[in-house]
Scaffold this motif. Structure first.
Motif, PDB file in Angstrom:
ATOM      1  N   ASN A  76       0.053  -6.994  -7.638  1.00 18.48           N
ATOM      2  CA  ASN A  76       0.591  -5.873  -8.411  1.00 18.48           C
ATOM      3  C   ASN A  76       1.950  -5.435  -7.889  1.00 18.48           C
ATOM      4  O   ASN A  76       2.839  -5.089  -8.664  1.00 18.48           O
ATOM      5  N   GLY A 123      -5.512  -7.954  -5.107  1.00 18.88           N
ATOM      6  CA  GLY A 123      -4.736  -7.623  -6.296  1.00 18.88           C
ATOM      7  C   GLY A 123      -3.577  -6.693  -6.017  1.00 18.88           C
ATOM      8  O   GLY A 123      -2.580  -6.706  -6.741  1.00 18.88           O
ATOM      9  N   ALA A 124      -3.675  -5.902  -4.955  1.00 19.51           N
ATOM     10  CA  ALA A 124      -2.595  -4.957  -4.642  1.00 19.51           C
ATOM     11  C   ALA A 124      -1.293  -5.697  -4.347  1.00 19.51           C
ATOM     12  O   ALA A 124      -0.211  -5.277  -4.777  1.00 19.51           O
ATOM     13  N   ALA A 143       5.213  -5.467 -10.107  1.00 19.69           N
ATOM     14  CA  ALA A 143       5.930  -4.203 -10.331  1.00 19.69           C
ATOM     15  C   ALA A 143       7.404  -4.326  -9.960  1.00 19.69           C
ATOM     16  O   ALA A 143       8.270  -3.707 -10.589  1.00 19.69           O
TER      17      ALA A 143
END
Length: 122
Positions: free
Chosen positions: A98, A94-95, A102
């Motif tokens: 994200n 998920g990083a 972002a």
């Protein structure tokens, strides 16, 4: 920079001279495959991939999956035509998603457009 095994360098040299990688050595069942860029301006890439017939893949699925787990990408053929490309599943978490979300800043009309499209499809 990646370390390139000597056998791969020999296969690449053979490919450059003859247009084929067939022959003795660890890459005898590999072929040079050109993959087209996936988007406008995308680069074509030349890869050395192992070819396996659909019958061979079916007969020895365990060995096929072992090779893919080791990071190898294999082209499955049927009647000499390339019909599938089997390779390692993408790894990520998920990083990474994200970070992309972002960095992406949608325009102000995006939410309205999404809602309008959903209304049309409903």
């Amino acid at each position: 920079m990646a370390v390139v095994p000597a056998a791969f360098e020999d296969a690449a040299r053979h490919l450059a001279l003859t247009g084929s990688v067939r022959g003795p050595g660890p890459f005898r069942d590999h072929r040079a495959i050109v993959t087209r860029g996936g988007h406008p301006g995308g680069r074509n890439t030349l890869s050395l991939m192992r070819l396996m017939s659909a019958a061979e893949a079916s007969r020895d699925l365990g060995a096929l999956l072992d090779a893919v787990e080791r990071g190898e990408t294999i082209v499955i053929t049927r009647a000499g035509r390339h019909v599938a490309l089997i390779g390692p599943a993408p790894t990520g978490n998920g990083a990474a998603l994200n970070a992309v979300l972002a960095a992406y800043r949608p325009d102000e009309d995006l939410a309205r457009d999404v809602h309008a499209t959903r209304a049309l499809l409903a």
